[in-house]
Write a protein that holds these residues in place. Structure first.
Motif, short mmCIF file in Angstrom:
data_model
loop_
_atom_site.label_atom_id
_atom_site.label_comp_id
_atom_site.label_asym_id
_atom_site.label_seq_id
_atom_site.Cartn_x
_atom_site.Cartn_y
_atom_site.Cartn_z
N PRO A 359 -34.78 69.29 -74.85
CA PRO A 359 -34.94 68.73 -73.50
C PRO A 359 -34.42 67.29 -73.43
CG PRO A 359 -37.05 68.78 -74.64
CD PRO A 359 -36.08 69.52 -75.51
N LEU A 360 -34.06 66.90 -72.23
CA LEU A 360 -33.47 65.59 -72.01
C LEU A 360 -34.46 64.48 -72.33
CD1 LEU A 360 -31.92 66.34 -68.50
CD2 LEU A 360 -30.78 66.53 -70.72
N ASN A 361 -33.94 63.38 -72.86
CA ASN A 361 -34.79 62.20 -72.99
C ASN A 361 -34.72 61.43 -71.66
OD1 ASN A 361 -35.53 59.31 -73.67
ND2 ASN A 361 -35.91 60.31 -75.64
N PRO A 362 -35.86 61.04 -71.09
CA PRO A 362 -35.81 60.32 -69.80
C PRO A 362 -34.98 59.05 -69.86
CG PRO A 362 -38.00 60.20 -70.78
CD PRO A 362 -37.24 61.22 -71.56
N TYR A 363 -34.96 58.40 -71.03
CA TYR A 363 -34.14 57.20 -71.14
C TYR A 363 -32.66 57.52 -70.96
CZ TYR A 363 -38.16 54.51 -72.79
OH TYR A 363 -39.37 53.87 -72.87
N ARG A 364 -32.21 58.66 -71.43
CA ARG A 364 -30.82 59.07 -71.26
C ARG A 364 -30.52 59.30 -69.78
NH1 ARG A 364 -26.50 62.24 -73.52
NH2 ARG A 364 -24.97 62.34 -71.82
N VAL A 365 -31.44 59.95 -69.09
CA VAL A 365 -31.24 60.20 -67.66
C VAL A 365 -31.06 58.90 -66.90
CG1 VAL A 365 -32.27 61.15 -65.56
CG2 VAL A 365 -32.55 62.36 -67.74
N LEU A 366 -31.94 57.92 -67.16
CA LEU A 366 -31.89 56.65 -66.42
C LEU A 366 -30.71 55.80 -66.85
CD1 LEU A 366 -35.73 55.91 -66.41
CD2 LEU A 366 -34.33 56.89 -64.58
N LEU A 369 -27.83 57.31 -65.05
CA LEU A 369 -27.96 56.98 -63.63
C LEU A 369 -27.42 55.57 -63.36
CD1 LEU A 369 -29.17 57.75 -60.80
CD2 LEU A 369 -31.26 56.57 -61.55
N GLN A 370 -27.84 54.62 -64.18
CA GLN A 370 -27.41 53.23 -64.00
C GLN A 370 -25.90 53.08 -64.12
OE1 GLN A 370 -28.45 48.76 -65.76
NE2 GLN A 370 -29.41 50.54 -66.66
N HIS A 371 -25.29 53.88 -64.96
CA HIS A 371 -23.85 53.75 -65.19
C HIS A 371 -23.03 54.69 -64.32
CE1 HIS A 371 -25.58 51.80 -68.79
NE2 HIS A 371 -24.51 51.03 -68.69
N THR A 372 -23.68 55.35 -63.36
CA THR A 372 -22.97 56.24 -62.44
C THR A 372 -22.98 55.71 -61.01
OG1 THR A 372 -23.57 58.15 -63.81
CG2 THR A 372 -22.80 58.62 -61.57
N ILE A 510 -25.95 65.76 -66.58
CA ILE A 510 -26.67 64.67 -65.90
C ILE A 510 -25.76 63.95 -64.91
CG2 ILE A 510 -27.84 62.45 -66.21
CD1 ILE A 510 -28.75 63.44 -68.99
N ILE A 511 -24.63 63.45 -65.39
CA ILE A 511 -23.74 62.65 -64.53
C ILE A 511 -23.14 63.49 -63.40
CG2 ILE A 511 -21.58 61.34 -64.48
CD1 ILE A 511 -22.37 60.16 -67.20
N PRO A 512 -22.65 64.71 -63.67
CA PRO A 512 -22.15 65.51 -62.54
C PRO A 512 -23.21 65.76 -61.47
CG PRO A 512 -21.36 66.42 -64.61
CD PRO A 512 -22.36 65.36 -64.96
N LEU A 529 -33.23 65.43 -57.51
CA LEU A 529 -32.68 65.89 -58.78
C LEU A 529 -33.81 65.94 -59.80
CD1 LEU A 529 -29.37 63.80 -58.94
CD2 LEU A 529 -29.70 66.10 -58.02
N GLU A 530 -34.07 67.14 -60.29
CA GLU A 530 -35.19 67.36 -61.22
C GLU A 530 -34.63 67.51 -62.63
OE1 GLU A 530 -38.92 70.48 -61.80
OE2 GLU A 530 -37.17 71.08 -60.62
#
Length: 544
Positions: A359-366, A369-372, A510-512, A529-530
């Motif tokens: 499963p995704l690490n929430p830190y990776r998601v954020l 997000l910041q870099h998109t 994540i990024i797409p 986005l979940e």
């Protein structure tokens, strides 16, 4: 004119364009008739949160307003009012009240009495002829001094009362006050002579719009800057002198530089002691600039107190400092020290920020997000708990008021209303709330409000199917009864409400997904986005 017409006219003269609310409150109809847009929510607390954000992202120049039914509607709203009080946010709260003959008879809920303890002022309308005076007092408190909610209760038997014409109401003045020049001289001398000064900026910098002065002071004396969560984005976190912001979770540079400081200058802050703020180290020389003199020596001992508007205080300080320091000091050494601290800290966290498994690490998601997103055109807020602590240390805002930070009473579900209110006030911005599966359980139904009211926010949900931060304190109840388990298909919920919902499980998606979400908001569609994440509990605490 009727009382409701008079109130709506006063609000319009004061520049209020949006009235958040929930019926039955007859002011809604009067406001609509006056071309004030009513925005109806599914739960009262969310409406106050939306009004809260309207005030925040405009530095209080547009006052957020909320109205609700007497009795249960007012009771439901109390948490939102308390949050505004804890966060010092100016919001006009307009509950209906029981008819005057019943208002003080138990067990009838009397808003002006019950909310008095956590409001800046609280007053019922008992005479229609007094409506101008009552709102003059209310808006004077909303537009002057430290912020806070103001209650004006409208008894249910008042709507047919006549207000004398012509309506005698002119928008109230907005004043500022500055610090004692003697204290300014003392503060300037301390800052000039300090060996390791640090600036701690709070949300008073936002309300004073003192961002340029804060930057000039930091650069003139080469002083590192950190902010409270409420003050986050008051100083660009890409600046070489930025330490980052602090709450429960902080970048390593924040406690390091505060711990080594000889002088700490708090500007536009209360220094309120809270688990969700930076703990000030003992034994430091503290200069405290605040709008409210009641905050001096409340939680920390101040050597010098500068009572006044943050912009006026900084203007005076800069002028005084300019008498002996006429050029910017060399900041290269301290900037290099800050950069080294950030580099070492980020190296420790990069495995989580770039985690590439499911499963995704929430830190990776954020991080993605910041870099998109376009940071300069984004307003983001967090929710309580893990979303706050996983977002705030790493997100680097550049523009003022692009991050709605908070964290004293920390109500779950707060972020959704903030994002919607921000979008109402700043429709050209991408407005994002980051929450977890616990928070959405409190206020998730109001995603339907975003759809119905055409408020195209982007909601980032971190779903680990658990109350993760409670796992360590509830091991027995979790093992025996699964008490920390929570669940739901929230992307499907968003679609059922008429919004755009997407569930993401793989890192490469994540990024797409974020890009698709941004596109949908530009089309006027609210997005949820979940992201299915791990039960991540590590946060960047002092010493880590």
């Amino acid at each position: 004119m009727k009382l409701g017409t008079a109130i709506a006219e006063i609000m319009k003269r004061e520049g209020i364009e949006i009235l958040c609310g929930y019926p039955v409150n007859h002011l809604i109809e009067h406001a609509a008739n006056a071309d004030i847009r009513p925005v109806m929510v599914r739960q009262e607390r969310i409406g106050i949160h939306m009004a809260d954000a309207i005030s925040r992202v405009t530095s209080g120049r547009s006052i957020g307003a909320f109205c609700m039914q007497h009795g249960p509607g007012a009771e439901n709203a109390m948490g939102g009012v308390a949050q505004c009080f804890g966060e010092s946010v100016p919001v006009l709260v307009l509950p209906m009240g029981y008819a005057r003959r019943l208002a003080n008879i138990e067990p009838n809920f009397n808003s002006s009495q019950a909310m008095k303890a956590f409001s800046k002022s609280s007053e019922p309308i008992n005479l229609a002829a007094e409506v101008s005076n009552i709102f003059r007092r209310a808006f004077t408190k909303l537009k002057n001094g430290r912020g806070g909610p103001v209650i004006v209760e409208i008894p249910a038997d008042m709507w047919n009362e006549e207000v004398p014409e012509p309506l005698n109401y002119t928008p109230v003045l907005r004043t500022r006050y500055g610090a004692d020049p003697v204290h300014v001289k003392q503060a300037a001398a301390l800052l000039i002579g300090a060996k390791r000064p640090v600036i701690y900026a709070g949300q008073g910098v936002h309300y004073a719009k003192a961002w340029p002065q804060l930057k000039r002071l930091a650069e003139r004396l080469a002083i590192p800057v950190t902010t409270s969560l409420g003050g986050k984005s008051a100083f660009p976190e890409t600046h070489p002198l930025s330490l980052g912001s602090g709450g429960l979770a902080v970048p390593r540079a924040v406690p390091k530089f505060l711990g080594e400081a000889d002088v700490i200058f708090g500007i536009g802050c209360s220094f309120t002691e809270t688990s969700f703020g930076i703990a000030m180290p003992k034994g430091k020389t503290i200069i405290h600039s605040t709008l409210d003199p009641a905050h001096l020596n409340k939680d920390v001992e101040a050597k010098v107190g500068l009572v006044g508007d943050a912009a006026l205080v900084l203007d005076a300080l800069l002028e005084e400092i300019g008498n002996s320091v006429s050029t910017d000091r060399d900041a290269s050494a301290v900037a290099a020290e800050i950069a080294a601290s950030h580099k070492e800290w980020l190296a420790k966290w990069m495995p989580k920020l770039t985690h590439n498994d499911a499963p995704l690490n929430p830190y990776r998601v954020l991080w993605d997000l910041q870099h998109t997103v376009d940071i300069n055109n984004t307003i983001i807020t967090h929710d309580a708990g893990s979303p706050r602590d996983q977002l705030s240390p790493f997100w680097k805002p550049v523009e003022p008021l692009s991050y709605i930070g908070w964290g004293k009473t920390t109500q779950l579900g707060y972020g959704l209303g903030l994002a919607m209110g921000a979008k109402l006030a700043k429709p050209d911005k991408l407005c994002i709330n980051v929450w977890g599966d616990a928070a959405i359980g409190f206020t998730g139904m109001d995603f339907e409000t975003a759809v119905r009211e055409r408020i195209p926010i982007m909601s980032i949900l971190l779903n680990n199917f658990s109350m993760a931060i409670e796992l360590k304190v509830m091991p027995i109840s979790t093992e025996k009864y699964r008490s920390t388990d929570i669940s739901g298909d929230y992307a499907a919920m968003a679609r059922a409400f008429g919004g755009y919902g997407e569930r993401v499980t793989e890192p490469e998606d994540i990024i797409p997904a974020i890009k698709r979400g941004i596109q949908k908001t530009q089309e006027g569609i609210p997005v949820l986005l979940e992201f299915i994440t791990s039960k991540e509990t590590e946060v960047s605490r002092p010493g880590t």
